[in-house]
Design a protein around this motif. Sequence first.
Motif, PDB file in Angstrom:
ATOM      1  N   GLN A 223       0.827  -1.206   0.000  1.00 21.42           N
ATOM      2  CA  GLN A 223       0.000   0.000   0.000  1.00 21.42           C
ATOM      3  C   GLN A 223       0.867   1.264   0.000  1.00 21.42           C
ATOM      4  O   GLN A 223       0.569   2.237  -0.701  1.00 21.42           O
ATOM      5  CB  GLN A 223      -0.924   0.002   1.220  1.00 21.42           C
ATOM      6  N   ALA A 224       1.959   1.219   0.775  1.00 19.20           N
ATOM      7  CA  ALA A 224       2.860   2.360   0.820  1.00 19.20           C
ATOM      8  C   ALA A 224       3.502   2.604  -0.548  1.00 19.20           C
ATOM      9  O   ALA A 224       3.650   3.755  -0.986  1.00 19.20           O
ATOM     10  CB  ALA A 224       3.945   2.133   1.880  1.00 19.20           C
ATOM     11  N   GLU A 225       3.886   1.531  -1.221  1.00 20.90           N
ATOM     12  CA  GLU A 225       4.471   1.654  -2.554  1.00 20.90           C
ATOM     13  C   GLU A 225       3.449   2.226  -3.539  1.00 20.90           C
ATOM     14  O   GLU A 225       3.791   3.055  -4.400  1.00 20.90           O
ATOM     15  CB  GLU A 225       4.964   0.288  -3.032  1.00 20.90           C
ATOM     16  N   LYS A 226       2.212   1.779  -3.402  1.00 22.69           N
ATOM     17  CA  LYS A 226       1.151   2.273  -4.287  1.00 22.69           C
ATOM     18  C   LYS A 226       0.907   3.756  -4.054  1.00 22.69           C
ATOM     19  O   LYS A 226       0.755   4.541  -5.000  1.00 22.69           O
ATOM     20  CB  LYS A 226      -0.130   1.473  -4.028  1.00 22.69           C
ATOM     21  N   ASP A 227       0.876   4.156  -2.774  1.00 23.97           N
ATOM     22  CA  ASP A 227       0.660   5.562  -2.440  1.00 23.97           C
ATOM     23  C   ASP A 227       1.807   6.430  -2.948  1.00 23.97           C
ATOM     24  O   ASP A 227       1.596   7.551  -3.435  1.00 23.97           O
ATOM     25  CB  ASP A 227       0.519   5.724  -0.928  1.00 23.97           C
ATOM     26  N   ALA A 228       3.032   5.909  -2.822  1.00 22.82           N
ATOM     27  CA  ALA A 228       4.202   6.656  -3.278  1.00 22.82           C
ATOM     28  C   ALA A 228       4.147   6.883  -4.788  1.00 22.82           C
ATOM     29  O   ALA A 228       4.519   7.962  -5.275  1.00 22.82           O
ATOM     30  CB  ALA A 228       5.477   5.910  -2.895  1.00 22.82           C
ATOM     31  N   LYS A 229       3.695   5.887  -5.520  1.00 20.88           N
ATOM     32  CA  LYS A 229       3.574   6.031  -6.971  1.00 20.88           C
ATOM     33  C   LYS A 229       2.536   7.088  -7.329  1.00 20.88           C
ATOM     34  O   LYS A 229       2.720   7.864  -8.275  1.00 20.88           O
ATOM     35  CB  LYS A 229       3.206   4.685  -7.594  1.00 20.88           C
ATOM     36  N   LYS A 230       1.429   7.129  -6.564  1.00 18.35           N
ATOM     37  CA  LYS A 230       0.384   8.124  -6.826  1.00 18.35           C
ATOM     38  C   LYS A 230       0.917   9.533  -6.598  1.00 18.35           C
ATOM     39  O   LYS A 230       0.650  10.448  -7.390  1.00 18.35           O
ATOM     40  CB  LYS A 230      -0.827   7.868  -5.915  1.00 18.35           C
ATOM     41  N   ILE A 231       1.669   9.689  -5.514  1.00 17.36           N
ATOM     42  CA  ILE A 231       2.234  11.005  -5.202  1.00 17.36           C
ATOM     43  C   ILE A 231       3.210  11.441  -6.276  1.00 17.36           C
ATOM     44  O   ILE A 231       3.210  12.591  -6.733  1.00 17.36           O
ATOM     45  CB  ILE A 231       2.919  10.978  -3.816  1.00 17.36           C
ATOM     46  N   LYS A 232       4.063  10.502  -6.688  1.00 20.45           N
ATOM     47  CA  LYS A 232       5.051  10.784  -7.718  1.00 20.45           C
ATOM     48  C   LYS A 232       4.373  11.180  -9.031  1.00 20.45           C
ATOM     49  O   LYS A 232       4.821  12.085  -9.736  1.00 20.45           O
ATOM     50  CB  LYS A 232       5.966   9.586  -7.909  1.00 20.45           C
ATOM     51  N   LYS A 233       3.279  10.472  -9.342  1.00 23.26           N
ATOM     52  CA  LYS A 233       2.549  10.759 -10.572  1.00 23.26           C
ATOM     53  C   LYS A 233       1.919  12.153 -10.532  1.00 23.26           C
ATOM     54  O   LYS A 233       1.929  12.895 -11.540  1.00 23.26           O
ATOM     55  CB  LYS A 233       1.470   9.695 -10.780  1.00 23.26           C
ATOM     56  N   LYS A 234       1.395  12.551  -9.364  1.00 23.46           N
ATOM     57  CA  LYS A 234       0.771  13.874  -9.223  1.00 23.46           C
ATOM     58  C   LYS A 234       1.819  14.973  -9.343  1.00 23.46           C
ATOM     59  O   LYS A 234       1.546  16.057  -9.867  1.00 23.46           O
ATOM     60  CB  LYS A 234       0.064  13.969  -7.865  1.00 23.46           C
TER      61      LYS A 234
END
Length: 236
Positions: A223-234
């Motif tokens: 979940q943390a990896e998924k959240d990090a990817k979302k932040i990076k994408k934004k």
Amino acid sequence: MLKTIIFDLDGTLCDTLDDIRTAINGMLVRLGYKTRTRGELLKFINNGARELVRRSLPKEVQKIEFIVDSALEVYTAEYAKSYCQRTKAFDGIKNLIMELKGRGYKLAVLTNKQHSLASTIIDTVFGKGIFNMVVGQGPYPTKPDPTSTLAIVRATGAKPNLCVMIGDSDVDIKTAQNAQIESIGVCWGYRERELLEETGANHLVERPEEILEIVDTLEARLQAEKDAKKIKKKQK
């Protein structure tokens, strides 16, 4: 989230050694050889029935393939009579399986045991339909070759990073490494903790309930990896 959890059978889900010893010693008696102790058989298992039979024979005949062929045929017949007599799930395993099942994970068994026998053991001990897949010795190379593991990954609609392999031996850990999936080594089985450590298990557990803690940790990491990817994408 994690999708598929793959279990070894012998020494991980079930204590099968007494029934294996009955069959091996029945084979040895029929062939006129000296029987083997439980301790000896612990050293011989984990690489499939043929290698178990080979290692159980006297050293002077282990490389004579037609003798191994004949012995394997006798062993198969003997094990067909004994394989569900004393085999049982290790303490805490059934509760673990039902908890994982209730959480919605795909559950699979991957073993070097003959496929038909493995399937019957799983259905007898746990009930039909509990595991989504059982893959035994048959169409794929034996562990630690990753082919059968990756077949399970594909069949359950997962990816290697969303799977976990759980086993009691260096063979299981090497299989997970070859398939590039997370591994959990169990210390109640047929191999020593030190061997699992040396082989490079990602996690080690002494009790089945500890597997749930590791699963929770892995879920949090994903979940943390998924959240990090979302932040990076934004941020892009």
